[in-house]
Design a protein around this motif. Structure first.
Motif: not given
Length: 133
Positions: A1-23, A80-84
């Protein structure tokens, strides 16, 4: 399931534009890219909270129950809270205030509460005005 995936902060932070935005909100990662044009506050509001934990910003606005339910379709995983990163501000000891001014402290807290609300209200008003034309 996609919601079980764990992301690092740096990976999430890369998605910071209108056509690719993660929060990040409350430990969950959301891909809000499809919602950018629909967000009542405009895409600028969502873009402003990329690259940080947006939980406080989200809660300060007072989103409705239906907004909270709608979020689930954009949920793609956990953070992954340890990466924030912990934001720390260094104050030179020579510049540190020798006392705390209670009146200024209160004023700062009031401004910190109302300024984001005023900005969002202005953004919403501008968006509504430009849609009418």
């Amino acid at each position: 399931m996609a919601s079980d995936k764990v992301f690092g902060f740096e990976e999430v932070a890369k998605h910071n534009v209108t056509k690719d935005c993660w929060i990040i909100i409350a430990g969950k990662v959301y891909d809000v890219t499809p919602f950018m044009d629909e967000h009542p506050g405009g895409d600028e509001v969502l873009l402003a909270v990329t690259g940080k934990d947006a939980t406080a910003d989200f809660e300060d606005i007072g989103h409705s129950d239906s907004a909270r339910e709608m979020m689930e379709k954009y949920h793609i995983g956990q953070i992954d809270a340890s990466t924030i990163p912990v934001k720390r501000t260094y104050v030179n000891p020579q510049q540190a205030p020798s006392h705390v001014d209670k009146d200024n402290d209160f004023l700062i807290k009031v401004l910190q509460f109302f300024v984001p609300i005023l900005i969002l209200g202005l953004a919403f008003g501008i968006r509504q005005y430009t849609k009418a034309e």
